[in-house]
Structures are given as C-alpha cells and as structure tokens.
Write a protein that holds these residues in place. Sequence first.
Motif, PDB file in Angstrom:
ATOM      1  N   GLY A 148       0.786  -1.226   0.000  1.00 14.94           N
ATOM      2  CA  GLY A 148       0.000   0.000   0.000  1.00 14.94           C
ATOM      3  C   GLY A 148       0.817   1.275   0.000  1.00 14.94           C
ATOM      4  N   GLN A 149       2.144   1.167   0.031  1.00  9.81           N
ATOM      5  CA  GLN A 149       2.991   2.357   0.018  1.00  9.81           C
ATOM      6  C   GLN A 149       3.434   2.684  -1.412  1.00  9.81           C
ATOM      7  N   ARG A 150       3.761   3.942  -1.625  1.00 10.44           N
ATOM      8  CA  ARG A 150       4.273   4.320  -2.943  1.00 10.44           C
ATOM      9  C   ARG A 150       5.372   5.370  -2.785  1.00 10.44           C
ATOM     10  N   LEU A 151       6.251   5.400  -3.776  1.00  8.70           N
ATOM     11  CA  LEU A 151       7.351   6.366  -3.797  1.00  8.70           C
ATOM     12  C   LEU A 151       6.963   7.522  -4.705  1.00  8.70           C
ATOM     13  N   GLU A 152       7.044   8.734  -4.187  1.00  8.81           N
ATOM     14  CA  GLU A 152       6.720   9.916  -4.984  1.00  8.81           C
ATOM     15  C   GLU A 152       7.949  10.806  -5.108  1.00  8.81           C
ATOM     16  N   LEU A 153       8.112  11.378  -6.270  1.00  6.74           N
ATOM     17  CA  LEU A 153       9.171  12.356  -6.517  1.00  6.74           C
ATOM     18  C   LEU A 153       8.494  13.674  -6.865  1.00  6.74           C
ATOM     19  N   VAL A 154       8.676  14.658  -6.019  1.00 10.29           N
ATOM     20  CA  VAL A 154       8.035  15.961  -6.206  1.00 10.29           C
ATOM     21  C   VAL A 154       9.080  16.944  -6.724  1.00 10.29           C
ATOM     22  N   ILE A 155       8.843  17.472  -7.902  1.00 10.46           N
ATOM     23  CA  ILE A 155       9.805  18.376  -8.535  1.00 10.46           C
ATOM     24  C   ILE A 155       9.242  19.792  -8.547  1.00 10.46           C
TER      25      ILE A 155
ATOM     26  N   VAL B 259       7.930   8.745   0.778  1.00 12.95           N
ATOM     27  CA  VAL B 259       7.121   7.530   0.796  1.00 12.95           C
ATOM     28  C   VAL B 259       5.722   7.907   1.277  1.00 12.95           C
ATOM     29  N   MET B 260       4.709   7.498   0.509  1.00  9.97           N
ATOM     30  CA  MET B 260       3.332   7.862   0.812  1.00  9.97           C
ATOM     31  C   MET B 260       2.509   6.606   1.110  1.00  9.97           C
ATOM     32  N   ASP B 261       1.489   6.789   1.940  1.00  9.31           N
ATOM     33  CA  ASP B 261       0.486   5.738   2.121  1.00  9.31           C
ATOM     34  C   ASP B 261      -0.468   5.830   0.942  1.00  9.31           C
TER      35      ASP B 261
END
Length: 276
Positions: A226-233, A245-247
């Motif tokens: 249920g977790q995901r990796l996000e890259l915020v630019i 790391v996001m839920d």
Amino acid sequence: MAPTLSPTTGAAALEPHEAARLKALEQTVRDGLRDFQRTGQALSEIRDNAFYRATHENFEAYLQERWGFTLPQAGRLIEAADVARVLSPIGVQPQNERQARAMKAAARIVTELEPEQQRVVARLVEDAGDTAPWEDAPPAAELRIMAGVVKKLEPETTVHHPDSGDEVPFDSLSGPQRYEVVRTQVDQKTQAYREKQEARANAPQPEKVNWAEWCLDYAAQALGPGQRLELVIEPGEQPRVQARVMDGETGEVLAEGHEAGNLKRAVLNLVAEVKG
C-alpha cells in the motif's frame, strides 16, 4: 587637442599612420585566418590600439561586423598567439590554437624564468625531442614539468650530487652537473606523470547507474504493501526534487528526504531518512 571625428559615424578618426597600420593588420587577418598566431597577434594590436574606433564603438562590434568573430573567439586566438610567442624562443612551436592554449600553464611559468633558465628549458625540449621525437611539439603536461622543475631549483636548493649522491647546494655544482640534476628530476617527474596517466586509463570505469531504474528497484524492494514512492519536482531556474514515501490509501507522508538538486541525491536523502 580633441580627436578628429569621422563625418559619417561621429567616431574618432584614425591618424594617417594608424589607418595605414590598420589596413596592414586587416590584410594579415585576411591572409592568415588559417594561421592562428599571425591572426591573434594582428587582432591583439587592433584591440590594444583601438584601431577599430573610426568605424565601430567597440572591439566586439568590430569583430562581429568585420570578421564574424565573437569576442570569446578572438580572445582565444589572441591568447593562443601570446602562448606561441612566449614558447617560440625555447624551440616550441604549437601547431594550432587548441595546442597552444593547452600550453598556457607552461608558458606562464616560462615567462617567470630568467633568460638562463629559459635556455635550460630549451635544451631540455631539444634533448627530449631527440630521444623520443614528438610529431610537432612536446605534450603540454611534460613541457609544464620541465619549466616547473627549472623554476623550482633555486641556487640554494639542496640537491643530490649527480656523482657522489651527497646533498649539496644546487649552485655549488658545475654547469654540466646542474643540468644533469635538472634532467634527472624532469625524467623522474615525467615518468611518474606517465605512470599515473596509464593507471588512470587502465583503471576500471565506475559502473554507470540508471537512477530512474534504481528508483524503481528501490521502490520494489523497500516499500511495504500500500505504500508508494513519490518524486516531487519544483521547477524554476534551479529545480529542486524531493523523494517521499506515501500511504497509497490515505495519502499520508510516511517518510521524506531533504530536497536536492537532482534525482540521485533526492532518493539517497530519502534512504538516509528511512534508515535513520
């Protein structure tokens, strides 16, 4: 007395002898566009004497309109010509602009040497060319080594006597002995330089990492259900990126790394944060 102004441009007109000299210099540039040294010397004289002033407000405008050169291009030609002028008396003739500019550091050292020291460098160049002939000129690094060794050996410098091996002041040696000391040190430093270059060339190249794929691998191995990796630019003149790391269900931020200027550093910052 105020300078005479050109009736067409309002710029300061050239004196007759200046106009004649400008004509000769421009002919040199025109004839010598393939000869970096003559071209650079001519442009340098035009610039230093402001011979362009009758037709142009500044040297940059003159270069662009008269020759299609940019100011940096002309600067490189002038710099290369200066290097060639300095090195010519010691028997070094760069064959092109790039080769001359590579010898800039060596030329700077040569200008700091006394005439007698310059003659020693000239002899080193000649002797080295006899034992290992170059195609046109000595490699820039090896020329720099020669000039650097000669400059470093002051009269009071302690050296090893070439015959006895005893430590003695450099100026206590005879002329031939001093040259032998210089040549030995040049040979040693040149050999060390070549070995270093060879080792660098033969060293295993670092593996190139595709950081996009690395991020995917990290996400697959490190993230929980249920977790995901996000890259915020954040765009801008100096874009910033943050990895977190996001839920996947709630959108809660579970962990985030410090912002960075590139993807690699952003993900490594996240890894450091997760590991604590």
